[in-house]
Design an enzyme around this catalytic site. Structure first.
Site, PDB file in Angstrom:
ATOM      1  CG  ASP A   1     -11.068  -5.962  22.450  1.00  0.00           C
ATOM      2  OD1 ASP A   1     -10.595  -7.025  22.880  1.00  0.00           O
ATOM      3  OD2 ASP A   1     -10.903  -4.851  22.993  1.00  0.00           O
TER       4      ASP A   1
ATOM      5  CD  GLU B   1      -5.357   3.604   1.669  1.00  0.00           C
ATOM      6  OE1 GLU B   1      -4.127   3.614   1.547  1.00  0.00           O
ATOM      7  OE2 GLU B   1      -6.121   3.181   0.764  1.00  0.00           O
TER       8      GLU B   1
ATOM      9  CB  CYS C   1      -0.902   0.013   1.235  1.00  0.00           C
ATOM     10  SG  CYS C   1      -2.625   0.097   0.849  1.00  0.00           S
ATOM     11  CG  HIS C   2       1.600   3.520  -3.403  1.00  0.00           C
ATOM     12  ND1 HIS C   2       0.925   2.513  -4.049  1.00  0.00           N
ATOM     13  CD2 HIS C   2       2.762   3.687  -4.075  1.00  0.00           C
ATOM     14  CE1 HIS C   2       1.633   2.083  -5.076  1.00  0.00           C
ATOM     15  NE2 HIS C   2       2.763   2.769  -5.109  1.00  0.00           N
TER      16      HIS C   2
END
Length: 301
Positions: free
Chosen positions: A113, A99, A63-64
């Site tokens: 969680d 993203e 990923c950039h």
């Protein structure tokens, strides 16, 4: 990482979603009433998702890194499910799909969680990309109705003492766009000869006329000077974009004297004579410049 140096920065938007399913109505009530022991699930998960969007390139190797200019995280509850939406914006050379999905996944995991102490039956049902826009695929239209004429303006090539590479490169690039080159010629970089070639074409139908060569500063570079007086409407923005794009990559791009505009229904563009110059100019303005044909057609109605 994939080389994206040839791409243009555009507004890119991606929306991803994730679904978290709980096993009891009481869990949803606890979330909505902010009574979960670990804290406000919506706000903690939103903060985690925002951080995940920013850190995507740190955990996804290919990923950039890119400037994230907006992230919005919203929720919908329906029965026992919480649907997470993550919207990400950037103005850059590559999209933000990963993203957005990374943000959705971490938001969902944070919910998992925080809720597992009070509900052992929680599931993450899906993480998916819902939509994206702003990339090259948005401009991949059918241009097969257009034809092109490619003319190489070079004294040495027309005399047979050197071989053409830039004209062939243009033809190949047009072919990838679905545009057929109906004529290809090499001529001397001569003012009168260039104008004769232009006047010899039928300009009554939408088409491209692309010149390569003769855009420099020497007395032998005649292409822009020959083309400009014949234009019905010059479109300076085309060459402004080409020079801006080139300037980001090579400081001498500002020296090019290219011109572009319409003669009748023909879009005329002059490109540099070097192979690299042609590649960079084509990267800078295609396929976006073809939208002009749609604009021009619409202006008649």
């Amino acid at each position: 990482m994939v080389d994206i140096t040839h791409k243009n920065s555009t507004l890119r938007i991606a929306i991803a979603s994730a679904i978290v399913k709980v096993s009891r109505p009481e869990t949803i009530e606890a979330v909505q009433q902010r009574k979960v022991p670990k804290g406000d699930v919506f706000e903690f998960a939103r903060a985690a998702g925002l951080l995940a969007v920013k850190k995507t390139s740190d955990v996804i190797p290919d990923c950039h890194p890119l400037p994230v200019e907006y992230t919005g995280i919203t929720y919908e509850t329906d029965g026992l499910t919480i649907k997470i939406y993550v919207e990400v914006h950037t103005i850059y050379k590559t999209g933000v799909e990963v993203e957005a999905m990374h943000g959705a996944s971490v938001t969902a995991l944070t919910m998992y969680d925080m809720l597992k102490p009070i509900d052992k039956g929680i599931e993450i049902l899906s993480i998916r990309l819902d939509s994206k826009k702003g990339g090259k695929s948005d401009h991949q239209k059918d241009w097969s109705h257009l034809a092109a004429t490619v003319i190489v303006c070079s004294d040495s090539i027309s005399a047979g003492t050197s071989e053409d590479s830039s004209g062939r490169a243009i033809i190949n690039r047009l072919e990838h766009l679905g545009i057929t080159t109906k004529a290809y010629d090499t001529i001397a970089d001569d003012f009168t000869l260039i104008q004769q070639k232009i006047r010899g074409l039928d300009h009554s139908k939408p088409q491209l006329l692309l010149f390569t060569g003769g855009t420099g500063l020497s007395d032998r570079d005649n292409t822009p000077d020959a083309v400009r007086p014949l234009l019905d409407k010059e479109i300076p923005g085309i060459m402004e974009q080409a020079r801006r794009y080139g300037q980001d990559r090579m400081p001498y791009a500002m020296l090019s004297r290219g011109v572009a505009g319409f003669i009748g229904e023909t879009l005329v563009i002059t490109l540099p004579g070097s192979l690299k110059g042609v590649d960079e100019t084509m990267d800078a303005i295609f396929p976006h410049v073809l939208h002009l044909f749609k604009v021009k057609a619409g202006s008649k109605h």
